[in-house]
Design a protein around this motif. Sequence first.
Motif, short mmCIF file in Angstrom:
data_model
loop_
_atom_site.label_atom_id
_atom_site.label_comp_id
_atom_site.label_asym_id
_atom_site.label_seq_id
_atom_site.Cartn_x
_atom_site.Cartn_y
_atom_site.Cartn_z
N LEU A 4 36.72 47.56 33.81
CA LEU A 4 37.22 48.24 32.60
C LEU A 4 36.16 48.98 32.00
O LEU A 4 36.46 50.12 31.07
CB LEU A 4 37.79 47.13 31.81
CG LEU A 4 38.97 46.74 32.36
CD1 LEU A 4 39.75 45.64 31.26
CD2 LEU A 4 40.40 47.68 32.50
N GLY A 59 42.13 47.73 28.04
CA GLY A 59 42.57 47.06 29.21
C GLY A 59 42.07 45.50 28.94
O GLY A 59 41.19 45.30 28.16
N LEU A 65 46.15 48.10 34.61
CA LEU A 65 46.49 49.10 33.66
C LEU A 65 47.99 49.70 34.04
O LEU A 65 48.49 49.68 35.00
CB LEU A 65 45.64 50.17 33.73
CG LEU A 65 44.20 49.69 33.26
CD1 LEU A 65 43.06 50.70 33.76
CD2 LEU A 65 44.19 49.51 32.01
#
Length: 185
Positions: A4, A59, A65
């Motif tokens: 992320l 996230g 996601l």
Amino acid sequence: MERLTELPQDLPIPIDDGACDRLLGELLPPIALASTQGDRINLSIIPGYVVLYCYPMTGQPGVPLPTGWDEIPGARGCTPQSCAFRDLHQELNELGAQVFGLSTQSTAYQTEAVDRLHLPFPLLSDADLRFATALNLAMFEIDSQPLIKRVTLIMDAGKIVKVFYPVFPPDRNADEVISWLETAG
């Protein structure tokens, strides 16, 4: 799952659709937002410079996601943007700016990100969309969830004096804010 904190190389670049042009010079609405520090913050009454970076959603590790997230121009990059503001937080403070992040996620969801990313500033929740609606912020929807398009506002005593929109790449936004503050001061 991709990390992320890293941005994929082939992200679509958002185009300035003019959705935030009218924000410059606007006064913030007097709305107290829930904070990850456990209090409510009314940005409109804070003296001096306030940096508010609005982002769609962070996230969480192990949680996929939304489908098609990376194909939405400007959606991906909330974690790298937050980390950049974290890494440059002291410099922003030295320039007289207080930093806040804002999304439509709940305070509980945001608290996980603050803890995991070691953010030295609060994230604010606009889960009821009162702030976004009052300012008529640019929005989009995915999986029936309304999200704020990425925009960074700089306020001076509650008045918007600079708008960064569209913000891309998001991990460079904190540097852009510092450059602006250095010339403004």
